[in-house]
Design a protein around this motif. Structure first.
Motif, short mmCIF file in Angstrom:
data_model
loop_
_atom_site.label_atom_id
_atom_site.label_comp_id
_atom_site.label_asym_id
_atom_site.label_seq_id
_atom_site.Cartn_x
_atom_site.Cartn_y
_atom_site.Cartn_z
N MET A 54 0.83 -1.20 0.00
CA MET A 54 0.00 0.00 0.00
C MET A 54 0.87 1.27 0.00
N ALA A 55 1.92 1.24 0.83
CA ALA A 55 2.82 2.40 0.87
C ALA A 55 3.47 2.61 -0.49
N PHE C 129 0.82 6.39 7.79
CA PHE C 129 1.73 6.76 6.72
C PHE C 129 1.07 6.64 5.35
N GLN C 130 0.48 5.45 5.10
CA GLN C 130 -0.16 5.24 3.79
C GLN C 130 -1.33 6.20 3.60
N GLY C 131 -2.15 6.35 4.65
CA GLY C 131 -3.29 7.25 4.54
C GLY C 131 -2.84 8.68 4.35
N GLY C 132 -1.78 9.09 5.06
CA GLY C 132 -1.28 10.45 4.93
C GLY C 132 -0.80 10.74 3.53
N VAL C 133 -0.09 9.77 2.93
CA VAL C 133 0.38 10.00 1.57
C VAL C 133 -0.80 10.11 0.62
N ILE C 214 0.26 10.79 12.70
CA ILE C 214 1.18 10.57 11.59
C ILE C 214 0.50 10.89 10.27
N GLY C 215 -0.78 10.51 10.17
CA GLY C 215 -1.50 10.80 8.93
C GLY C 215 -1.51 12.28 8.63
#
Lengths: 87, 495, 237
Positions: A54-55, C129-133, C214-215
């Motif tokens: 996902m990242a 992290f993933q959501g923030g990006v 973090i998001g």
């Protein structure tokens, strides 16, 4: 069957990596790079590392592409302006 | 004080956050916040260092998780020396930057406190991946500081450093992967405990990766190309910190992983030889490049390359850890002094070309005096501390490798004397009126001169006092050479 | 062949060799290494997060995550120092009417995705992290579709800088709770954060909070880097 697909993905990974470096033209190269990221994402998902996949998807295929395209379009504008001024 | 090692990282981080808030809302408060935050940090650094030296080490479990499962922070006597170095460099630089108004450059305060965060993190890290994170943070903050002056060359030099730093990070990561795969832990002490049962090839691969990775950061010779242009672009204030403190912390990290983690010189004696040869190469190449250089700041950068050589030579000799540590301390002081004192001189001349420095000595007597003292010390003229450290390194190298390294050290001393004398002569000469010269409006403030003068005084005093400092440094060196102490400290913390 | 092709060929061979060496060391027989085994067996009990990856990133090794988030802070500070004093160009008009219309209808759904990823970070793959990006990518998308003038008015650089600083402060504050309550910096359950019942939305103590922080931090940091890139005295793309 799954193993064949996995090997194909790995081959595609190498091909897109080489393509991103060898292709002339920044925009094309960036697009190929984002394809590379997509392939990496699938490989990570294959390896059951879904978080990493996902990242990689949002960073590699999403954000990086946007930032690279912006940077290229800005630097090309500067170059064009300089050329016009020198003429 | 229980949370000491942790606060070393958190306090400057909080300072960075506060500075980034004040730079948006109350610009005038930024220098105050920076000074308050970093002075507190420096006080903590000294306090933790003293406590760690008395108690033979401190550990901290982040989140309460014990060592291999969670992240452990470790301060042993060896780390304590570097905490002191960081404290001294940080205070000098902050006061100097506030006096010279460098701190008002956008982003400077935030990046400086982040660099302090990162360097403290590198020193206290007891976990390989945590070390990697802080090394990366240090790289990013350094790149910002290099590019801060907003000249085209600054951005370009920052980019060059970025490329080098990425290569360095990749090698570090490879070593981490190999070590994690073969031991299953990331704690440096646990790796150190498992290293005896590890195949020799693994140790070789990881040692090579770590040496290349940190070699880039400290400017080991074939990997030093970024350094001169980066220090030239960075501005004297930032360069003083990067060369005087950051580089020493990278050397600390290299010693920590190679000695405490991998037992590299014990398992693979060739590593010591490689370090020594690289050291000699650095001495020769660095001094020759400096001799041929016409720009003062680039000259200082090449001199740094040469002096990393002395430290590496010390590390590569079996009894050289004390000498290396001594040279690390001395070079940190001397190089900070040189970079900070050359700023008023360059400011007067309006150019960092050595040929244009004429008249600077008369116009900036204090700065020039401090520059001369630091230069004498770095050349290694006997009463100064620079002589003592070179002497210790040479004696240790002679015991292992015979007369050749000693001759190289001697030749390097002569060459460095030549180029520093050249700078002094140029600065002492009468000012040559030049038509296109920038007017000398920028005068060094009193604060800056006080900082520069006190560093020069410290280099002078440390020479005679070195015999008193030496036992402390010897204990520090023993605590890293005898690796069981570090491993025991982490496994059975003194409570 | 050009020199570039040679360089690429050499680099590729070197990388392949390196990869082989690495694989020969990294490939294990499938058995988990000791620390990893501990994470798998005790992870849910220790962290109350059924997504073990989140448990490792935000509990066992939360200090690393704090460091990584700080790297973004440093990158933002460096980039914005480079571009300081320049403003965002406002002559970009964005995409055509059709695209603008359809995106404006879909925008609500677009926001849902990162919010879901962040909120469920301790339950399913993903996290702050993933959501923030993906939030940052959404901000980029709004600027591309509606033009930088509209985009940067809706979500301004100032807001992003504030959001980033405050979320960094919040991260430290959550960590400091552990110091006050005992258990150490960034401690989770041992600092008294409620475990809840693992698997439900409100569970895993501080982990959802850290995901949220973090998001916000990642999204604002990365979006402000994008704004810095499109700003300057020259016109934006």
């Amino acid at each position: 069957m799954l193993e064949v697909a996995f090997v194909l993905l790995l081959v595609l990974l190498v091909v897109t990596a080489l393509g991103a470096v060898l292709i002339r033209g920044y925009i094309t190269s960036i697009i190929v790079l984002s394809v590379f990221s997509v392939v990496t994402t699938v490989i990570f998902a294959f390896l059951q590392a879904v978080d990493v996949a996902m990242a990689e998807a949002v960073i590699g295929a999403g954000l990086m592409t946007a930032i690279f395209v912006t940077a290229v379009s800005r630097t090309q504008k500067v170059r064009r302006d300089r050329k016009e001024r020198s003429l | 004080m229980m949370h000491g090692p942790l606060l070393l990282v958190v306090v400057p981080l909080a300072t960075a956050v506060i500075c980034s808030v004040t730079s948006m809302s109350a610009k005038r408060a930024t220098p105050v916040a920076l000074l308050a935050g970093l002075l507190t940090h420096a006080g903590l650094l000294v306090a933790v260092a003293i406590r760690a030296t008395r108690a033979a080490g401190l550990t901290y479990l982040v989140g309460g998780w014990a060592a291999p499962v969670g992240i452990v922070l470790v301060v042993d006597r060896f780390a304590a020396v570097f905490l002191i170095l960081l404290a001294v460099g940080e205070v000098a630089l902050t006061v100097y930057a506030i006096g010279e108004r460098t701190v008002e450059r956008s982003g400077f305060a935030v990046l400086l406190s982040l660099l302090a965060t990162a360097l403290s993190g590198v020193i206290v890290a007891g976990d390989l991946f945590n070390l990697f994170v802080f090394v990366e943070l240090a790289s990013v903050a350094s790149i910002g500081l290099i590019a801060l002056k907003r000249r085209d060359t600054g951005a370009a030099s920052g980019f060059v450093y970025l490329v080098y730093a990425s290569v360095s990070g990749a090698f570090f990561l490879i070593a981490v992967v190999v070590l994690y795969a073969s031991t299953g832990v990331l704690t440096i002490a646990e790796i150190g405990a498992a290293v005896d049962s590890m195949p020799r090839a693994t140790v070789v691969i990881c040692s090579v990766c770590f040496i290349v990775s940190f070699g880039v950061k400290v400017g080991m010779v074939p990997l030093h190309f970024w350094q001169a242009s980066a220090y030239d672009a960075a501005g004297s204030t930032a360069a003083a910190f990067l060369s005087g403190v950051a580089m020493k912390v990278y050397l600390y990290a290299m010693v920590r992983v190679l000695w405490s983690g991998l037992d590299a010189t014990g398992r693979v004696p060739a590593v010591a030889v490689v370090l020594s040869v690289a050291g000699l190469l650095n001495i020769v190449v660095g001094h020759l490049l400096a001799l041929g250089e016409r720009d003062l700041k680039r000259l200082l950068a090449y001199s740094s390359v040469a002096h990393v050589g002395y430290i590496l030579l010390g590390l590569g000799s079996s009894a050289g850890m004390v000498g290396a540590l001594m040279h690390i301390v001395m070079h940190s002081l001397m190089k900070t002094g040189l970079f900070l004192s050359c700023r008023p001189i360059i400011g007067h001349a309006g150019s960092s070309r050595i040929g244009r420095l004429g008249g600077a000595a008369r116009a900036q007597p204090v700065a020039f005096g401090a520059f001369t003292i630091a230069a004498l010390a770095i050349v290694g003229i006997p009463p100064t501390g620079g002589f003592a450290s070179k002497w210790f390194v040479s004696v240790a190298a002679y015991a292992d490798y015979g007369a050749v390294p000693v001759l190289v050290v001697a030749a390097g001393t002569v060459i460095s004397l030549l180029y520093y004398v050249r700078v002094s002569i140029a600065a002492l000469a009468e000012a040559v009126p030049q038509p296109g010269r920038v007017s000398t409006t920028r005068r060094a403030g009193a604060t800056a001169l006080v900082v520069v003068a006190s560093i020069a005084a410290a280099t002078l005093i440390l020479g005679p006092v070195m015999t008193r400092v030496e036992p402390t440094l010897r204990h520090a060196a023993e605590s890293v050479v005898d690796r069981t102490r570090y491993i025991d400290l982490v496994r059975e913390p003194p409570r | 062949m050009t020199t570039r092709a040679y360089a690429v060929a050499i680099a590729a061979v070197a990388a392949a060799g390196l990869g082989y060496v690495l694989l020969s060391y990294a490939v294990t027989d499938g058995a988990l290494l000791p620390v990893a085994a501990r994470y798998v067996t005790d992870g849910v009990r220790d962290t109350a997060s059924i997504n073990i990856v989140s448990g490792v990133l935000l509990d066992y090794r939360a200090f690393d995550t704090l460091g990584e988030a700080t790297v973004i802070l440093a990158a933002v500070a460096a980039v914005s120092a480079l571009f300081s004093g320049s403003t965002i160009g406002t002559d970009s008009h964005g995409a055509g009417l059709l695209v603008q219309r359809s995106v404006s209808y879909l925008a609500g759904f677009f926001w849902l995705f990162p919010v879901y990823i962040i909120a469920n970070g301790h339950l399913s793959p993903g996290g702050g992290f993933q959501g923030g990006v993906s939030l940052a990518v959404l901000i980029v998308l709004l600027n591309v579709v509606f033009g930088t003038r509209v985009g940067s008015q809706r979500i301004g650089v100032k807001h992003l800088h504030w959001a980033e600083s405050l979320s960094a402060a919040a991260f430290i504050a959550i960590g400091a709770v552990g110091i006050v309550q005992g258990g150490g910096f960034l401690a989770n359950l041992s600092a008294g954060f409620p475990a809840g019942s693992p698997g439900s939305l409100i569970s895993a103590g501080a982990i959802p909070l850290l995901n949220l922080v973090i998001g916000v931090k990642v999204a604002s940091g990365l979006a402000s880097i994008f704004y810095d890139l499109i700003s300057g005295d020259r016109v934006a793309p």
